[in-house]
Design an enzyme around this catalytic site. Structure first.
Site, mmCIF file in Angstrom:
data_model
loop_
_atom_site.group_PDB
_atom_site.id
_atom_site.type_symbol
_atom_site.label_atom_id
_atom_site.label_comp_id
_atom_site.label_asym_id
_atom_site.label_seq_id
_atom_site.Cartn_x
_atom_site.Cartn_y
_atom_site.Cartn_z
ATOM 1 N N TYR A 862 24.349 17.847 -1.859
ATOM 2 C CA TYR A 862 25.298 18.111 -0.774
ATOM 3 C C TYR A 862 25.778 16.894 -0.002
ATOM 4 O O TYR A 862 26.813 16.946 0.634
ATOM 5 C CB TYR A 862 24.689 19.110 0.211
ATOM 6 N N LEU A 863 25.019 15.818 -0.013
ATOM 7 C CA LEU A 863 25.412 14.638 0.753
ATOM 8 C C LEU A 863 26.072 13.619 -0.162
ATOM 9 O O LEU A 863 25.450 13.159 -1.139
ATOM 10 C CB LEU A 863 24.188 14.019 1.436
#
Length: 903
Positions: A862-863
């Site tokens: 997600y990052l």
């Protein structure tokens, strides 16, 4: 290879939690009660071997011949110091480039379909600065020195390299990175540091441990030899070895040289440009050897049998194998689960119907079954395996590696690329995640007739390593999987993909994050529209707008409908009446099981219109009724795609995670803090994202034990500082009057000192015993006579005498060091210890704060990794402190950005 989860790329994995007041853009992030399981994070205490590679300068033109660049060799030195110099200086925007697992081949075509403009233009190609890290000899000089052997010339014998092993179990494939020993600088100029191929190969792992700082140095590039294709015969390979021998080069030396050359090339796919690329075509040529099937079942000794009503049962191999699956789990929580036991016994009876006991025993009741004899046998086998010598373990591993070697790599467009999950899952009992209704169900053995392989049209069709023929052979250039099959428990499709560091995986990751980054251009318009639709007269539009509000503000997953035989997990669109409680004036309480049956509990403040809408949606409904009965994920994603091509609810989740992370880092990183203070700020930002995305875990069972060990280590630092102070007092009593040294260390009363010295003494004796046994084992392997027991006895006496001397020093406020030092050096050592104690306390606080929050999933899925790379360069933090070797291999393209890059 995961045993229970479909192998889909970019799978959402849950993490852990902590309280916070707000998320991004005012999104509420509040604390609640969470349970579940997830992966754990760890402090930067791992000794993974870092990677490095050459890069071209900005001004150098990119030609086809220069697409594949040579990797720089590295000399690595590890240190326990926390004050490490970053790999790259933010001012110069230099990069710590990381190799891809791709190895270029002569005649390889351009394989990437991702235009260079997809990458942010802020990337720079510069030579990485060498990093050095050393501690003063005065730091933590042990009071008890262990005896060291020499080669007779006053030199220490060379230390062995520690290899990395990839271990497989029923649940999947995991990576174990054993700490590498410190390496001294070469004595002669021109001597090269050699790194074996197996030391550098990595697999994606949930265990996300940061690396320690490397020291790099330049090495001349080498020409890459042509690789043998997977279809090359053993006979041909033998001929190559013979040719090397005829040329005067030893086979061993030639093999090592070849391994080095294979490692040195880097395929920088993210720099390629293909103006008229067809996005549907993923590759041109593909060669591989299929998948590796586990060996057939070997029956247990005739003396090992399960019992029924106290009597041994003579089971045929097929039934005995299934009984063994349960016996192996006898002492786990699974065997205490009624659903697990019920599903297992149902399937076990089915197997018995086809393979009845040879002694005609009728098995009808689970409670009368006794699997203990089988369990005891398995435990004995584990103990025997653990007791094997290092040489025997290496021999077994070498044999295993030899069997799997043909399946670990494939050739994609002429390049050698690593395959990720090449092992077919062995049969076993399905464990599932959370409260899965099918846990305990028998997973059948997968055979070649169950598997479809995907390969190039001109490639040789591989033969399975077990009897049988493939279900089908495809030549689909639009997909990236090498093989697939359908497992019997959930009818889920399982796929074999390339490894995390491959070019295809890298392109997929970059595209995903660029898509999330592109959402920044449209997000204001989308929010404006769904806010207006919150008051729409059409109920469908009002429900859709409310769902979008939750997905945007709370980062909820979209959610899909579940079948009766699936775990009752929900997302936004599948929320039911009972999952949201209204609390006037504008609070909503969410309580449901999310992905992997992780409980999502959150009390949040929402806009007045959202509160009114939920109240309307609940009218006339009861438990079990859908809250959003006019919205599903298909229609929602279709609506989102009208704003931006490829936009889905999952893109929103990735965007919100990355933008929240960027904002937390920008606002929370201390400009002039220590490296550890900045790392704490980084982990705090990651925790905020984990809470937002409901990436939680239960507190690890070993947490208290781990914290206890850290407390003991902290006490060791304080003890060392106390001894140094007392050494100063023994030299000159005037130091007692200095405020800096006058006060005793906290938590170091007489009882604590005695306890610490006793524990230290036990560790030293245990260390001496292990060293004695290891040295004798090596002597025997070399055909020499083992040391007599008197050597160990003398060492014990030496340790006993040293600790008796320490005991006499108690209460005297004076101490004698093993080696005399001037007061300036002692003061310097105390200052270093003060810094270490401060840093270590920060590490302890960070670990305690993250005990219920898993950080690994955020980093992996997600990052945007470019946020981390840019932050490290801007704040002078070595990226190895945050990214493990696995992630550095997965995201080499992200290391190109400079310190000013923003998501």
């Amino acid at each position: 290879m995961s045993g229970d989860v479909a192998m889909m790329s970019d799978d959402d994995r849950p993490l852990r939690a902590k309280a916070s007041s707000s998320g991004h853009n005012g999104a509420p992030v509040t604390n609640g009660t969470h349970d579940g399981a997830g992966e754990s994070s760890s402090l930067s205490e791992d000794d993974d071997m870092p990677l490095s590679q050459s890069t071209r300068t900005k001004s150098e033109p990119m030609t086809p011949d220069k697409r594949f660049l040579k990797r720089k060799k590295i000399a690595i030195e590890y240190s326990s110091s926390d004050d490490e110099t970053p790999l790259a200086s933010p001012a110069k925007s230099s990069t710590s480039a990381v190799r891809s697992t791709a190895v270029p081949m002569p005649g390889a075509i351009q394989a990437t379909t991702l235009p260079a403009k997809a990458v942010n233009g802020n990337g720079r190609n510069a030579k990485a600065k060498a990093l050095t890290d050393s501690d003063s000899e005065d730091d933590f000089t042990p009071l008890v020195k262990s005896r060291r052997t020499t080669n007779g010339k006053g030199k220490q014998p060379p230390k062995k390299k520690v290899k990395k092993e990839v271990v497989s179990d029923e649940e999947g494939e995991s990576e174990i990175d054993e700490p590498a020993p410190k390496k001294k600088a070469p004595a002669k100029r021109g001597r090269k540091s050699k790194v074996k191929e197996e030391d550098m190969d990595v697999d994606e792992s949930d265990d996300d441990k940061p690396l320690k700082k490397p020291a790099t140095k330049k090495a001349p590039a080498k020409r890459v030899k042509k690789e043998a294709s997977p279809s090359e015969t053993p006979k041909a390979k033998k001929g190559k070895v013979k040719k090397e021998e005829d040329s005067g080069e030893s086979p061993k030396k030639g093999k090592k040289k070849k391994e080095e050359e294979e490692e040195e090339a880097v395929y920088r796919w993210w720099e390629q440009q293909q103006a008229e690329a067809d996005d549907s075509i993923k590759w041109q040529t593909l060669e591989h050897n299929g998948v590796y099937f586990p060996p057939p079942y070997e029956p247990l000794p005739s003396t090992v049998k399960m019992r029924y009503k106290g009597k041994p049962v003579d089971l045929p191999p097929a039934a005995e194998e299934v009984a063994g699956f349960y016996a192996a789990l006898l002492e786990t929580d699974h065997a205490k689960d009624s659903v697990f036991n019920s599903n297992f016994f149902k399937d076990f009876l089915g197997v018995l119907a086809k393979n009845p006991p040879r002694d005609k025993t009728k098995i009808t009741e689970f409670e009368d079954c006794d699997f203990r004899p089988m369990f005891s046998h398995f435990e004995d086998e584990k103990a025997k395996k653990k007791a094997l010598s290092n040489a025997e373990k290496k021999e077994l591993k070498a044999a295993k590696d030899k069997l799997e070697a043909p399946f670990t790599h494939c050739f994609l467009d002429g390049r050698k690329e690593k395959v990720g999950n090449f092992r077919v899952e062995p049969p076993g009992l399905f464990r599932g995640r959370g409260e899965h209704p099918k846990k305990g169900t028998l997973k059948l053995r997968v055979r070649p007739e169950d598997i479809t392989i995907n390969i190039g049209k001109t490639a040789t069709i591989p033969k399975p390593n077990v009897p049988g023929k493939w279900k089908a052979v495809k030549h689909d250039q639009t997909v990236t999987w090498l093989a697939n099959w359908t497992e019997n428990v959930n009818d889920a499709h399982k796929y074999v993909f390339l490894a995390a560091g491959s070019s295809l995986k890298g392109q997929s990751d970059m595209t995903k994050f660029e898509k999330a980054r592109e959402l920044k251009k449209h997000v204001d318009r989308i929010r404006q529209d769904y806010r207006a639709d919150l008051k729409s007269k059409l109920m469908e539009n009002r429900q859709r707008a409310t769902a979008m509000y939750f997905i945007d503000r709370l980062a909820l997953r979209a959610g899909n409908e579940k079948q009766d035989d699936e775990a009752d997990t929900v997302g936004c669109c599948s929320l039911r009446f009972e999952h949201i409680t209204l609390e006037p004036p504008n609070f909503l309480i969410f309580d449901f099981l999310g992905k992997d049956s992780i409980r999502y509990y959150n009390r949040v403040t929402v806009e007045e219109q959202v509160f009114k809408n939920i109240k309307i949606f609940k009218e006339g409904k009861q438990d079990g009724d859908e809250l959003f009965d006019r919205v599903d994920t298909t229609r929602l994603n279709k609506h989102l795609a009208s704003y931006m091509k490829g936009l889905t609810a999952k893109v929103f989740r990735t965007y919100n995670a990355s933008i929240t992370f960027q904002e937390q880092l920008d606002n929370g990183t201390p400009a002039k803090g220590t490296v550890q203070e900045k790392l704490n700020a980084y982990n705090h930002a990651n925790r905020m994202v984990a809470i937002l995305c409901n990436h939680q875990r239960a507190v690890p069972k070993t947490h208290e034990q781990s914290m206890g060990k850290m407390k003991d280590k902290l006490r060791g630092f304080k003890y060392e500082r106390m001894k140094l102070r007392h050494a100063l007092f023994a030299i000159d009593s005037k130091f007692k009057k200095k405020k800096k040294y006058a006060d005793d260390e906290s938590d170091m009363d007489d009882d604590a000192v005695i306890e610490h010295e006793e524990q230290w003494k036990e560790r030293e004796i245990e260390k001496a015993e292990k060293k004695f046994a290891k040295e004798n084992e090596k002597l025997v392997e070399d055909g020499k006579e083992a040391q007599p027991d008197s050597v160990l006895k003398d060492k014990r006496k030496e340790i006993e005498a040293e600790f008796k001397r320490l005991a006499k020093e108690r209460g005297t406020n004076k101490a004698a060091l093993k080696r005399e030092k001037p007061t300036e050096k002692i003061e310097e050592s105390i200052d270093k210890l003060d810094e270490k104690i401060k840093t270590f306390k920060l590490q302890m606080e960070d670990r305690e704060a993250g005990k219920e929050v898993a950080l690994g999933t955020s980093k992996i899925n997600y990052l945007d990794p470019r946020i981390t790379a840019a932050w490290c360069k801007l704040h002078g933090v070595p990226v190895e402190k945050i990214f493990s070797k696995t992630l550095l291999t997965k995201f080499p393209w992200a290391m190109e950005v400079d310190g000013e890059w923003k998501f």
